[in-house]
Design an enzyme around this catalytic site. Structure first.
Site, PDB file in Angstrom:
ATOM      1  N   SER A  59       2.282   6.851   5.194  1.00 19.84           N
ATOM      2  CA  SER A  59       3.387   6.250   4.452  1.00 19.84           C
ATOM      3  C   SER A  59       2.958   4.869   3.990  1.00 19.84           C
ATOM      4  O   SER A  59       1.836   4.433   4.249  1.00 19.84           O
ATOM      5  CB  SER A  59       4.652   6.133   5.309  1.00 19.84           C
ATOM      6  OG  SER A  59       4.396   5.336   6.458  1.00 19.84           O
ATOM      7  N   TYR A  65       4.454   8.220   0.721  1.00 13.91           N
ATOM      8  CA  TYR A  65       5.905   8.076   0.631  1.00 13.91           C
ATOM      9  C   TYR A  65       6.294   6.732   1.226  1.00 13.91           C
ATOM     10  O   TYR A  65       5.592   6.172   2.076  1.00 13.91           O
ATOM     11  CB  TYR A  65       6.633   9.232   1.326  1.00 13.91           C
ATOM     12  CG  TYR A  65       6.303   9.375   2.797  1.00 13.91           C
ATOM     13  CD1 TYR A  65       7.091   8.770   3.773  1.00 13.91           C
ATOM     14  CD2 TYR A  65       5.198  10.112   3.211  1.00 13.91           C
ATOM     15  CE1 TYR A  65       6.778   8.894   5.120  1.00 13.91           C
ATOM     16  CE2 TYR A  65       4.878  10.242   4.547  1.00 13.91           C
ATOM     17  CZ  TYR A  65       5.677   9.636   5.493  1.00 13.91           C
ATOM     18  OH  TYR A  65       5.366   9.756   6.823  1.00 13.91           O
ATOM     19  N   ALA A  78      -3.969   7.961   6.942  1.00  9.82           N
ATOM     20  CA  ALA A  78      -5.292   8.122   6.336  1.00  9.82           C
ATOM     21  C   ALA A  78      -5.508   7.201   5.140  1.00  9.82           C
ATOM     22  O   ALA A  78      -6.627   6.742   4.894  1.00  9.82           O
ATOM     23  CB  ALA A  78      -5.495   9.577   5.916  1.00  9.82           C
TER      24      ALA A  78
END
Length: 133
Positions: free
Chosen positions: A26, A59, A75
């Site tokens: 995120s 997101y 990541a």
């Protein structure tokens, strides 16, 4: 009916303050900047790293109220370094006949990620802001 994917809003030249590889994916953004850019929690966003030239989709999640942190999580943390300048963009689907009247929102921040200005996108207008992490 035909729809086009159009830029809805962007937070322009935000400065990455953290990169947390161990957190689930995120990007953490303050509620004030999310509201200014009309981005909802868990909404998909594109992140374009001005400094490194990398791009990724993730997101948005809501950070702490009043925070100036921009934290890339999971990541994607491999694609940024604290101090990098990024553009955080959201998109929407618009009926083709409504596209000509569409005006994306641009949220400008200062070098500390504090809200500076909100205005419609203007083609050809440049606004250089230095980043100081």
């Amino acid at each position: 009916m035909a729809y086009r994917k159009m830029l809805k809003s962007k937070i322009h030249r935000a400065c990455v303050t953290q990169a947390d590889l161990d957190y689930e994916g995120s990007i953490t953004i303050s509620p004030e900047l999310l509201k200014a850019a009309n981005i909802l929690p868990y909404e998909a966003v594109n992140v374009w790293n001005i400094t490194a030239g990398t791009r990724f989709e993730t997101y948005a999640i809501t950070g702490e109220k009043g925070s100036t942190d921009i934290c890339v999580n999971g990541a994607a943390a491999h694609l940024v370094t604290p101090g990098d300048l990024v553009i955080i963009a959201s998109f929407t689907q618009i009926l083709e006949e409504d596209c000509a009247a569409h005006e994306p929102t641009v949220v400008f921040v200062d070098q500390f990620n504090r809200l500076k200005e909100i205005r419609p996108e203007r083609i050809g207008v440049k606004n250089k802001i230095p980043c100081s992490a």
